[in-house]
Design a protein around this motif. Sequence first.
Motif, short mmCIF file in Angstrom:
data_model
loop_
_atom_site.label_atom_id
_atom_site.label_comp_id
_atom_site.label_asym_id
_atom_site.label_seq_id
_atom_site.Cartn_x
_atom_site.Cartn_y
_atom_site.Cartn_z
N MET A 275 -6.89 -8.36 12.09
CA MET A 275 -6.13 -7.18 12.45
C MET A 275 -6.49 -6.05 11.47
O MET A 275 -6.50 -6.25 10.26
CB MET A 275 -4.63 -7.48 12.36
CG MET A 275 -3.78 -6.27 12.59
SD MET A 275 -1.99 -6.55 12.39
CE MET A 275 -1.69 -7.63 13.78
N LYS A 276 -6.79 -4.88 12.02
CA LYS A 276 -7.14 -3.74 11.19
C LYS A 276 -5.96 -3.34 10.31
O LYS A 276 -4.82 -3.32 10.76
CB LYS A 276 -7.59 -2.59 12.07
CG LYS A 276 -8.92 -2.87 12.74
CD LYS A 276 -9.12 -1.97 13.94
CE LYS A 276 -10.15 -2.54 14.87
NZ LYS A 276 -9.67 -3.68 15.65
N ALA A 277 -6.26 -3.01 9.07
CA ALA A 277 -5.22 -2.63 8.11
C ALA A 277 -4.99 -1.12 8.15
O ALA A 277 -5.86 -0.35 8.55
CB ALA A 277 -5.64 -3.05 6.71
N LEU A 278 -3.79 -0.74 7.70
CA LEU A 278 -3.44 0.68 7.63
C LEU A 278 -2.78 0.96 6.29
O LEU A 278 -1.93 0.19 5.83
CB LEU A 278 -2.46 1.06 8.74
CG LEU A 278 -1.98 2.52 8.68
CD1 LEU A 278 -3.06 3.44 9.23
CD2 LEU A 278 -0.70 2.70 9.46
N LEU A 279 -3.19 2.07 5.68
CA LEU A 279 -2.54 2.57 4.48
C LEU A 279 -2.24 4.04 4.72
O LEU A 279 -3.11 4.79 5.17
CB LEU A 279 -3.45 2.42 3.26
CG LEU A 279 -2.83 2.97 1.97
CD1 LEU A 279 -3.03 2.00 0.82
CD2 LEU A 279 -3.41 4.32 1.63
N VAL A 280 -1.01 4.45 4.45
CA VAL A 280 -0.63 5.85 4.56
C VAL A 280 -0.27 6.32 3.16
O VAL A 280 0.53 5.69 2.47
CB VAL A 280 0.58 6.04 5.51
CG1 VAL A 280 0.93 7.52 5.64
CG2 VAL A 280 0.28 5.44 6.88
N CYS A 281 -0.89 7.41 2.73
CA CYS A 281 -0.65 7.96 1.39
C CYS A 281 -0.45 9.46 1.50
O CYS A 281 -1.32 10.17 2.03
CB CYS A 281 -1.81 7.64 0.46
SG CYS A 281 -1.55 8.20 -1.24
N THR A 282 0.69 9.93 1.02
CA THR A 282 1.02 11.36 1.11
C THR A 282 1.62 11.85 -0.20
O THR A 282 2.03 11.07 -1.05
CB THR A 282 2.04 11.62 2.23
OG1 THR A 282 3.24 10.90 1.92
CG2 THR A 282 1.52 11.21 3.58
N HIS A 283 1.69 13.16 -0.31
CA HIS A 283 2.45 13.79 -1.38
C HIS A 283 3.93 13.52 -1.09
O HIS A 283 4.41 13.80 0.01
CB HIS A 283 2.21 15.30 -1.41
CG HIS A 283 0.82 15.67 -1.77
ND1 HIS A 283 -0.21 15.70 -0.85
CD2 HIS A 283 0.29 16.03 -2.97
CE1 HIS A 283 -1.33 16.08 -1.47
NE2 HIS A 283 -1.05 16.28 -2.75
N GLY A 284 4.64 12.95 -2.03
CA GLY A 284 6.06 12.65 -1.83
C GLY A 284 6.25 11.41 -0.97
O GLY A 284 5.32 10.65 -0.70
N SER A 285 7.47 11.22 -0.52
CA SER A 285 7.86 9.98 0.17
C SER A 285 7.65 10.00 1.69
O SER A 285 8.07 9.08 2.37
CB SER A 285 9.32 9.66 -0.13
OG SER A 285 10.15 10.71 0.33
N SER A 286 6.98 11.00 2.21
CA SER A 286 6.84 11.08 3.66
C SER A 286 6.01 9.94 4.24
O SER A 286 6.21 9.55 5.39
CB SER A 286 6.27 12.44 4.09
OG SER A 286 5.00 12.65 3.53
N ALA A 287 5.10 9.35 3.48
CA ALA A 287 4.27 8.25 3.99
C ALA A 287 5.14 7.11 4.49
O ALA A 287 5.01 6.65 5.62
CB ALA A 287 3.30 7.76 2.92
N LYS A 288 6.03 6.66 3.65
CA LYS A 288 6.91 5.54 4.02
C LYS A 288 7.81 5.91 5.19
O LYS A 288 8.02 5.11 6.11
CB LYS A 288 7.76 5.12 2.82
CG LYS A 288 8.66 3.95 3.12
CD LYS A 288 9.45 3.51 1.92
CE LYS A 288 10.29 2.32 2.35
NZ LYS A 288 11.11 1.76 1.35
N GLU A 289 8.33 7.12 5.18
CA GLU A 289 9.24 7.54 6.25
C GLU A 289 8.51 7.71 7.59
O GLU A 289 9.08 7.41 8.64
CB GLU A 289 9.98 8.81 5.86
CG GLU A 289 10.90 8.62 4.66
CD GLU A 289 11.87 7.44 4.81
OE1 GLU A 289 12.39 7.22 5.92
OE2 GLU A 289 12.09 6.74 3.81
N LEU A 290 7.27 8.18 7.57
CA LEU A 290 6.49 8.26 8.80
C LEU A 290 6.26 6.86 9.39
O LEU A 290 6.41 6.65 10.60
CB LEU A 290 5.16 8.96 8.56
CG LEU A 290 5.21 10.47 8.40
CD1 LEU A 290 3.91 10.99 7.81
CD2 LEU A 290 5.50 11.14 9.72
N VAL A 291 5.92 5.91 8.54
CA VAL A 291 5.72 4.54 9.01
C VAL A 291 7.04 3.99 9.56
O VAL A 291 7.06 3.38 10.64
CB VAL A 291 5.16 3.64 7.89
CG1 VAL A 291 5.16 2.17 8.31
CG2 VAL A 291 3.75 4.08 7.51
#
Length: 139
Positions: free
Chosen positions: A1-17
């Motif tokens: 299964m393809k992996a995904l990493l989301v990295c953003t300025h601030g906490s928006s990465a976790k909240e988008l996921v």
Amino acid sequence: MKALLVCTHGSSAKELVNSAEMICGKQENQTSVAFTMGESPDKLEQELKKKISTLDLSDGILCLTDLKGGTPFNTLVRLTQSIPQLHILTGVSIPMLLEFFIQREQYKMPDLIESTIKAAHDGIYQYVFTENTTDNEEF
């Protein structure tokens, strides 16, 4: 299964996921990293390496960031030297996450990247009210 990493300025990465998972269900083989104010790029790099090491990269990893040229993007670009299966897209959005989560088992990585970019473009829409619009119209 393809992996995904989301990295953003601030906490928006976790909240988008989290928001994407509200729509399509809990997802495996994914993680997020926040780049916080005052954090050094070296610390971010160490956190990214740590999180990436928890993922199964056998089918590749797509990294979604918020801004081309920002510290999360630049740090991930540096990591491509040691993690060749790492792919990066900027402009992360919920439509991109949904496309990735729904299609990651059906597409090979190049096609998945293309469909994720298309979802980002298609996710931009301007609603314009007109007198002829009815409440029953579908969008």
